[in-house]
Design an enzyme around this catalytic site. Sequence first.
Site, PDB file in Angstrom:
ATOM      1  N   GLY A  44       0.814  -1.220   0.000  1.00  0.00           N
ATOM      2  CA  GLY A  44       0.000   0.000   0.000  1.00  0.00           C
ATOM      3  C   GLY A  44       0.840   1.259   0.000  1.00  0.00           C
ATOM      4  O   GLY A  44       0.531   2.235  -0.701  1.00  0.00           O
ATOM      5  N   CYS A  45       1.914   1.244   0.755  1.00  0.00           N
ATOM      6  CA  CYS A  45       2.780   2.427   0.855  1.00  0.00           C
ATOM      7  C   CYS A  45       3.533   2.660  -0.453  1.00  0.00           C
ATOM      8  O   CYS A  45       3.726   3.803  -0.864  1.00  0.00           O
ATOM      9  CB  CYS A  45       3.741   2.283   2.028  1.00  0.00           C
ATOM     10  SG  CYS A  45       2.868   2.160   3.610  1.00  0.00           S
ATOM     11  N   THR A  46       3.917   1.592  -1.112  1.00  0.00           N
ATOM     12  CA  THR A  46       4.596   1.704  -2.402  1.00  0.00           C
ATOM     13  C   THR A  46       3.621   2.236  -3.450  1.00  0.00           C
ATOM     14  O   THR A  46       3.967   3.138  -4.224  1.00  0.00           O
ATOM     15  CB  THR A  46       5.187   0.344  -2.825  1.00  0.00           C
ATOM     16  OG1 THR A  46       6.145  -0.057  -1.841  1.00  0.00           O
ATOM     17  CG2 THR A  46       5.850   0.433  -4.190  1.00  0.00           C
TER      18      THR A  46
END
Length: 153
Positions: A44-46
């Site tokens: 998700g952060c990527t």
Amino acid sequence: MALYIGDKIPEILGTDQNGKTVKMSDFAGKKLALYFYPRDNTPGCTAQACSLRDGYTELLRAGYEIAGVSIDSETSHQKFIDKFSLPFPLIADTDKKLVELFGVWQEKSMAGKKYMGTVRTTFLIDENGIIRHIIEGRKVDTKNHAKQILEMG
């Protein structure tokens, strides 16, 4: 403590991937999308970082600068930036001062287990350092985050 819409953010935000102090005055005359995310190199952060990277030119055209914040180290941030060619700074909040000040360090749960962690949150800050919008938790569209920021103005 937490910061809310209408609050002024602090001048000193922390240190980036190069150990450089990041200050609100670095973004003078610009709006700032300050986004808090749980960890470098997670799916998700990527997706979120890459959405901001891909929409970076449009965001700049709309008057925005971008800065990310997580509790990861400067070294971790530098590797994340290098791996995904991120054009904006990532603040290493290893002492958790910023996540606590902004109120995004909260109790979370996964598979019934409770723990403390960063709730994915983006603060849209005006040219005077005042918070104008907050996009929090599941409302953050990680894959289309740049477009989401642009739509909020």
